[in-house]
Design a protein around this motif. Structure first.
Motif, PDB file in Angstrom:
ATOM      1  N   LEU A   1       0.962  -1.537  -0.044  1.00 27.12           N
ATOM      2  CA  LEU A   1      -0.140   0.321   0.302  1.00 27.12           C
ATOM      3  C   LEU A   1       0.931   1.043   0.526  1.00 27.12           C
ATOM      4  N   PHE A   2       0.783   2.016  -1.018  1.00 20.52           N
ATOM      5  CA  PHE A   2       1.394   2.967  -1.363  1.00 20.52           C
ATOM      6  C   PHE A   2       0.790   4.284  -1.998  1.00 20.52           C
ATOM      7  N   HIS A   3       1.604   5.745  -1.465  1.00 23.23           N
ATOM      8  CA  HIS A   3       0.776   7.292  -1.881  1.00 23.23           C
ATOM      9  C   HIS A   3       0.675   7.194  -3.674  1.00 23.23           C
ATOM     10  N   LYS A   4      -0.211   6.542  -4.309  1.00 22.44           N
ATOM     11  CA  LYS A   4       0.104   6.860  -5.718  1.00 22.44           C
ATOM     12  C   LYS A   4      -1.530   7.886  -5.064  1.00 22.44           C
ATOM     13  N   LYS A   5      -1.094   8.108  -6.676  1.00 27.64           N
ATOM     14  CA  LYS A   5      -2.665   9.250  -6.520  1.00 27.64           C
ATOM     15  C   LYS A   5      -3.743   8.067  -6.377  1.00 27.64           C
ATOM     16  N   GLY A   6      -4.617   9.471  -5.668  1.00 24.65           N
ATOM     17  CA  GLY A   6      -5.557   8.533  -5.193  1.00 24.65           C
ATOM     18  C   GLY A   6      -6.059   7.467  -3.641  1.00 24.65           C
ATOM     19  N   ALA A   7      -4.538   7.577  -3.489  1.00 25.13           N
ATOM     20  CA  ALA A   7      -4.746   7.146  -1.944  1.00 25.13           C
ATOM     21  C   ALA A   7      -5.457   8.365  -0.964  1.00 25.13           C
ATOM     22  N   ILE A   8      -6.324   6.955  -0.188  1.00 23.80           N
ATOM     23  CA  ILE A   8      -6.166   7.998   1.182  1.00 23.80           C
ATOM     24  C   ILE A   8      -5.903   7.370   2.397  1.00 23.80           C
ATOM     25  N   CYS A   9      -5.209   8.818   3.295  1.00 23.46           N
ATOM     26  CA  CYS A   9      -4.268   7.924   4.666  1.00 23.46           C
ATOM     27  C   CYS A   9      -4.314   8.927   4.972  1.00 23.46           C
ATOM     28  N   ALA A  10      -3.974   8.351   6.380  1.00 20.20           N
ATOM     29  CA  ALA A  10      -3.855   9.053   7.339  1.00 20.20           C
ATOM     30  C   ALA A  10      -2.863  10.185   8.389  1.00 20.20           C
ATOM     31  N   ALA A  11      -3.502  11.293   8.192  1.00 18.73           N
ATOM     32  CA  ALA A  11      -2.535  12.417   8.508  1.00 18.73           C
ATOM     33  C   ALA A  11      -2.098  12.222  10.218  1.00 18.73           C
ATOM     34  N   ARG A  12      -1.241  13.023  10.468  1.00 20.21           N
ATOM     35  CA  ARG A  12      -0.559  12.482  12.251  1.00 20.21           C
ATOM     36  C   ARG A  12       0.349  13.501  12.812  1.00 20.21           C
ATOM     37  N   THR A  13       0.792  13.524  13.982  1.00 18.45           N
ATOM     38  CA  THR A  13       1.594  14.224  14.570  1.00 18.45           C
ATOM     39  C   THR A  13       3.330  13.878  14.606  1.00 18.45           C
ATOM     40  N   GLU A  14       4.164  14.580  14.579  1.00 22.49           N
ATOM     41  CA  GLU A  14       5.262  13.718  14.847  1.00 22.49           C
ATOM     42  C   GLU A  14       5.317  13.282  15.887  1.00 22.49           C
ATOM     43  N   ASN A  15       5.267  12.079  15.724  1.00 24.70           N
ATOM     44  CA  ASN A  15       5.115  11.265  17.024  1.00 24.70           C
ATOM     45  C   ASN A  15       6.464  10.048  16.994  1.00 24.70           C
TER      46      ASN A  15
ATOM     47  N   GLY B   1      -7.110  10.135  14.420  1.00 22.62           N
ATOM     48  CA  GLY B   1      -8.588   9.584  15.188  1.00 22.62           C
ATOM     49  C   GLY B   1      -9.005  10.322  13.662  1.00 22.62           C
ATOM     50  N   CYS B   2      -8.952  11.202  13.020  1.00 23.18           N
ATOM     51  CA  CYS B   2      -9.786  11.859  12.794  1.00 23.18           C
ATOM     52  C   CYS B   2      -9.634  12.197  11.194  1.00 23.18           C
ATOM     53  N   GLN B   3      -8.174  13.385  11.666  1.00 25.54           N
ATOM     54  CA  GLN B   3      -7.328  14.360  10.091  1.00 25.54           C
ATOM     55  C   GLN B   3      -6.919  12.844   8.892  1.00 25.54           C
ATOM     56  N   PHE B   4      -7.705  13.385   7.900  1.00 18.21           N
ATOM     57  CA  PHE B   4      -6.845  12.383   7.067  1.00 18.21           C
ATOM     58  C   PHE B   4      -6.390  13.120   5.277  1.00 18.21           C
ATOM     59  N   TYR B   5      -5.517  13.139   4.193  1.00 20.24           N
ATOM     60  CA  TYR B   5      -5.412  13.601   2.777  1.00 20.24           C
ATOM     61  C   TYR B   5      -5.775  12.382   1.922  1.00 20.24           C
ATOM     62  N   ILE B   6      -5.487  13.130   1.281  1.00 24.56           N
ATOM     63  CA  ILE B   6      -5.766  12.756  -0.371  1.00 24.56           C
ATOM     64  C   ILE B   6      -4.974  12.985  -0.790  1.00 24.56           C
ATOM     65  N   VAL B   7      -4.162  12.000  -1.973  1.00 26.07           N
ATOM     66  CA  VAL B   7      -2.925  11.668  -2.396  1.00 26.07           C
ATOM     67  C   VAL B   7      -3.177  12.706  -3.932  1.00 26.07           C
ATOM     68  N   GLN B   8      -2.575  13.690  -4.540  1.00 26.58           N
ATOM     69  CA  GLN B   8      -2.493  14.096  -6.030  1.00 26.58           C
ATOM     70  C   GLN B   8      -1.505  13.999  -5.868  1.00 26.58           C
ATOM     71  N   GLY B   9      -0.252  14.268  -5.678  1.00 26.11           N
ATOM     72  CA  GLY B   9       1.321  13.995  -6.210  1.00 26.11           C
ATOM     73  C   GLY B   9       1.119  14.462  -7.724  1.00 26.11           C
ATOM     74  N   GLN B  10       2.351  13.402  -8.013  1.00 25.79           N
ATOM     75  CA  GLN B  10       2.827  14.122  -9.430  1.00 25.79           C
ATOM     76  C   GLN B  10       3.345  12.992 -10.026  1.00 25.79           C
ATOM     77  N   VAL B  11       3.908  12.835 -11.366  1.00 26.46           N
ATOM     78  CA  VAL B  11       3.936  12.093 -11.888  1.00 26.46           C
ATOM     79  C   VAL B  11       5.590  11.924 -12.035  1.00 26.46           C
ATOM     80  N   LEU B  12       6.327  11.223 -11.587  1.00 23.09           N
ATOM     81  CA  LEU B  12       7.932  10.542 -11.811  1.00 23.09           C
ATOM     82  C   LEU B  12       8.670  10.433 -12.046  1.00 23.09           C
ATOM     83  N   THR B  13       9.949  10.620 -12.505  1.00 26.57           N
ATOM     84  CA  THR B  13      10.523   9.681 -13.591  1.00 26.57           C
ATOM     85  C   THR B  13      11.505   8.730 -12.917  1.00 26.57           C
ATOM     86  N   ASN B  14      12.034   7.602 -13.748  1.00 24.59           N
ATOM     87  CA  ASN B  14      12.820   6.328 -12.706  1.00 24.59           C
ATOM     88  C   ASN B  14      13.629   7.224 -12.317  1.00 24.59           C
TER      89      ASN B  14
END
Length: 227
Positions: free
Chosen positions: A119-133, A140-153
């Motif tokens: 499971l990885f951060h591809k475009k469309g991935a929904i992921c949990a935000a967090r503090t630095e711990n 428990g509630c904040q999340f983000y959805i990845v847009q990102g960008q296309v990368l090269t090898n």
């Protein structure tokens, strides 16, 4: 440019000084054995259908429970960064005044990290935000959805050297075609993906924002558990 983006974005996603919470209560309303949980996220820019991963059962059940209870209804996508991600779930955003800084609100518990190499951060991935711990426990509630960008090898190879990562052939294929934010892998729990409505991410990510990355015009959400 990639190095700069990675550095800035990692700092931005460390969930903005949230308090440290006790672990999530063990009694969850959702049955952890349930499969193929699907949540519909409705916005004025269109709908996104999200499949929650069975490989991350604690995040899956928590998100489905909150969505089913209406917790997210009328909350904002309060932090939007083009070519990176759209973030929501701050309970303080529901009745936020124009210009109010957001991102500090939370629900009162954290969820243990559930990392999975598949499971990885591809475009469309929904992921949990967090503090630095140290445990990388999730909000428990904040999340983000990845847009990102296309990368090269070449960019992926550089990330592998800089971060000590090893991307699979599948990850390389996705990151060089669909795109994503690979520098966040193994740092934030990925617990689902948008299976319909990827274009909605692009529309929201393109809105005008103000200092703090909050959209000038509120982008609200409403969620329904459809399966």
């Amino acid at each position: 440019k990639m190095k700069t983006l990675a550095t800035c974005c990692c700092a931005l996603l460390l969930l903005f000084g949230l308090r440290s919470y006790a672990q999530q209560p063990t009694a969850m309303a959702a049955d952890s054995a349930q499969k193929d949980r699907i949540v519909l996220i409705k916005t004025d820019f269109g709908d996104m259908k999200v499949r929650l991963y069975n490989e991350t059962p604690q995040h899956r059940d928590n998100f489905a429970k909150l969505a089913g209870e209406g917790y997210y209804d009328s909350l904002l996508f309060h932090r939007v960064i083009s070519s990176f991600m759209i973030q929501g779930g701050d309970p303080q955003s529901k009745n936020a005044q124009p210009g109010q800084m957001l991102g500090m609100g939370d629900i009162g518990y954290t969820i243990p990290a559930e990392f999975n190499d598949s499971l990885f951060h591809k475009k469309g991935a929904i992921c949990a935000a967090r503090t630095e711990n140290p445990a990388k426990a999730s909000s428990g509630c904040q999340f983000y959805i990845v847009q990102g960008q296309v990368l090269t090898n070449e960019q992926l190879q550089m990330l592998e050297m800089q971060r000590g990562l090893k991307f699979s052939d599948k990850q390389k294929e996705v990151y060089t075609t669909l795109g994503g934010t690979p520098f966040l892998d193994k740092n934030y729990t990925v617990f689902g993906e948008v299976i319909e409505g990827l274009d909605v991410i692009d529309k929201i990510a393109a809105v005008q924002t103000q200092p703090g990355d909050r959209p000038v015009q509120d982008v609200r959400m409403k969620m329904t558990v459809v399966q």
